[in-house]
Enzyme design. Sequence first.
Site, PDB file in Angstrom:
ATOM      1  CG  HIS A 119      47.515  23.071  -5.698  1.00  0.00           C
ATOM      2  ND1 HIS A 119      48.501  22.136  -5.923  1.00  0.00           N
ATOM      3  CD2 HIS A 119      47.696  23.493  -4.417  1.00  0.00           C
ATOM      4  CE1 HIS A 119      49.270  22.029  -4.845  1.00  0.00           C
ATOM      5  NE2 HIS A 119      48.791  22.839  -3.910  1.00  0.00           N
TER       6      HIS A 119
ATOM      7  CE1 TYR B 123      50.193  16.690 -12.525  1.00  0.00           C
ATOM      8  CE2 TYR B 123      50.306  14.395 -13.217  1.00  0.00           C
ATOM      9  CZ  TYR B 123      49.670  15.414 -12.543  1.00  0.00           C
ATOM     10  OH  TYR B 123      48.495  15.151 -11.880  1.00  0.00           O
TER      11      TYR B 123
ATOM     12  N   PRO C 216      46.579   6.845 -13.023  1.00  0.00           N
ATOM     13  CG  PRO C 216      48.262   6.456 -11.463  1.00  0.00           C
ATOM     14  CD  PRO C 216      47.502   5.808 -12.583  1.00  0.00           C
TER      15      PRO C 216
ATOM     16  CE  LYS D 217      40.613  14.585 -14.779  1.00  0.00           C
ATOM     17  NZ  LYS D 217      40.074  15.736 -14.036  1.00  0.00           N
TER      18      LYS D 217
ATOM     19  CE1 TYR E 211      45.255  18.541 -11.810  1.00  0.00           C
ATOM     20  CE2 TYR E 211      46.368  17.037 -13.326  1.00  0.00           C
ATOM     21  CZ  TYR E 211      46.178  17.551 -12.047  1.00  0.00           C
ATOM     22  OH  TYR E 211      46.933  17.057 -11.001  1.00  0.00           O
TER      23      TYR E 211
HETATM   24  C1  PHB Z   1      48.711  12.105  -5.520  1.00  0.00           C
HETATM   25  O1  PHB Z   1      48.916  13.138  -4.857  1.00  0.00           O
HETATM   26  O2  PHB Z   1      48.670  10.965  -5.007  1.00  0.00           O
HETATM   27  C2  PHB Z   1      48.480  12.243  -7.017  1.00  0.00           C
HETATM   28  C3  PHB Z   1      48.365  13.511  -7.570  1.00  0.00           C
HETATM   29  C4  PHB Z   1      48.165  13.641  -8.944  1.00  0.00           C
HETATM   30  C5  PHB Z   1      48.084  12.496  -9.735  1.00  0.00           C
HETATM   31  C6  PHB Z   1      48.182  11.220  -9.168  1.00  0.00           C
HETATM   32  C7  PHB Z   1      48.395  11.084  -7.794  1.00  0.00           C
HETATM   33  O3  PHB Z   1      47.905  12.625 -11.083  1.00  0.00           O
END
Ligand code: PHB
Length: 389
Positions: A72, A200, A292, A296, A384
């Site tokens: 990505h 997000y 989450p 990380k 990130y």
């Molecule tokens: C997930 O795909 O479970 C996931 C992706 C990004 C995050 C947290 C969880 O920041």
Amino acid sequence: MRTQVCIVGGGPAGLLLSQLLHLKGIDSVLLEQRTQNYVLSRIRAGVLELGTVDLLRKAGVSARMDRHGIPHDGVSIACGNQEFRIDFRQLTGKPVMIWGQTELTADLYDARDERNAQTFFEVRAVNPQKVDTDNPFVTFIHNGTVHRIDCEFVAGCDGFHGVCRKAIPDTVRREYERAYPFGWLGVLSETPPVSSELIYSAHPRGFALCSMRNQSLSRYYLQCPMTDRTEDWSDNAFWDELRRRIPEAAADTLETGPSIEKSIAPLRSFFCEPMSWGRLFLAGDSAHIVPPTGAKGLNLAASDVHYLYHAFLLHYREGDSSGLSEYSSKAVARVLKAMRFAWWFTNIMHLLPDQPEFDRRMQEAEIDFIKDSDSAQSMLAENYVGLPY
Ligand code: PHB
Ligand code: APR
């Protein structure tokens, strides 16, 4: 029984360390309190930094990831009806890899099975002893029998609820924690992802995240009160709330389906110092937990393992223990920078209960600033995709 490194914990940290050491002829035994199937049933995050990808390739467990993983080049950030993209590739030259933790854990266990590695599952009463001497050992119960493993080092990879962190004396160990007053309700569904990249979304009703495992398996999250239980949320209630919190264009195209997994996870920032004591070395969630939001957790387990693996190599190959002596300070330094990012990103993207209106407007202003600032977007992208090891 004797080994060079006794590894407590058969999650990603313990498995990856054991596999890397094995490839260099360094012997280890792994103790896991659950069954292999239980460990593999856990649904965890799925965003890998390139450092983690490289480590999996070095460990010889990347074939499926290289075939099925999805690179990505960016993510979308939404706030109310505003949405903008953070272009990792343009800002850092690096992507992230979408590959579920469950998949990499399965690949690591497959590698163990292929080499008949020594693993004790469903162990009890694991007790690292004499770790501050040159002759540490670990006792444990397996199938009702008490066992003792004499070793040269103990790797505490037993997660937040493990026992190894507490083997560092209370007079030495310092712990820092922030608990967030909300959780994440997560759903896995066999539906195509709503978007080609992650979204997000900060919303006055609460945070939402649209993620994926592959083109036919989606992962979604909603911020929820810690008092919520999964049974409070029907699938329809989940999908309706998700639609309210994500950008309209995504809400209009969202494909829903029955949840095949639904769970609520608390959010916490936690770390302990030092991450080593004598011949005990902590790696992964045994030493630190991040919310989450920044994806990380797994990536910090990987960077800990990177430092510890190279420290063991230096010790066993060159008789130089400087890597082991420097492990804690090096690992903690990277952990804290990632922890800062995850804490910052969590605080600007989530609705904090009883939050003064002024603070919420400041959150919106910070996201608006990021939307228009190349330097702010570079900071976000740099963190990130993963800071250097
Ligand atoms: C997930 O795909 O479970 C996931 C992706 C990004 C995050 C947290 C969880 O920041
Ligand atoms: N003895 C043996 N094994 C133990 C003990 C114990 N006393 N206590 C815990 N364990 C095992 C757990 O059952 C688990 O399988 O240690 C393992 C720790 O694995 P994780 O918790 O997955 O931690 P880690 O390997 O550091 O990986 C971090 O996993 O949980 C996610 O979000 C986290 O993505 C991050 C990653």
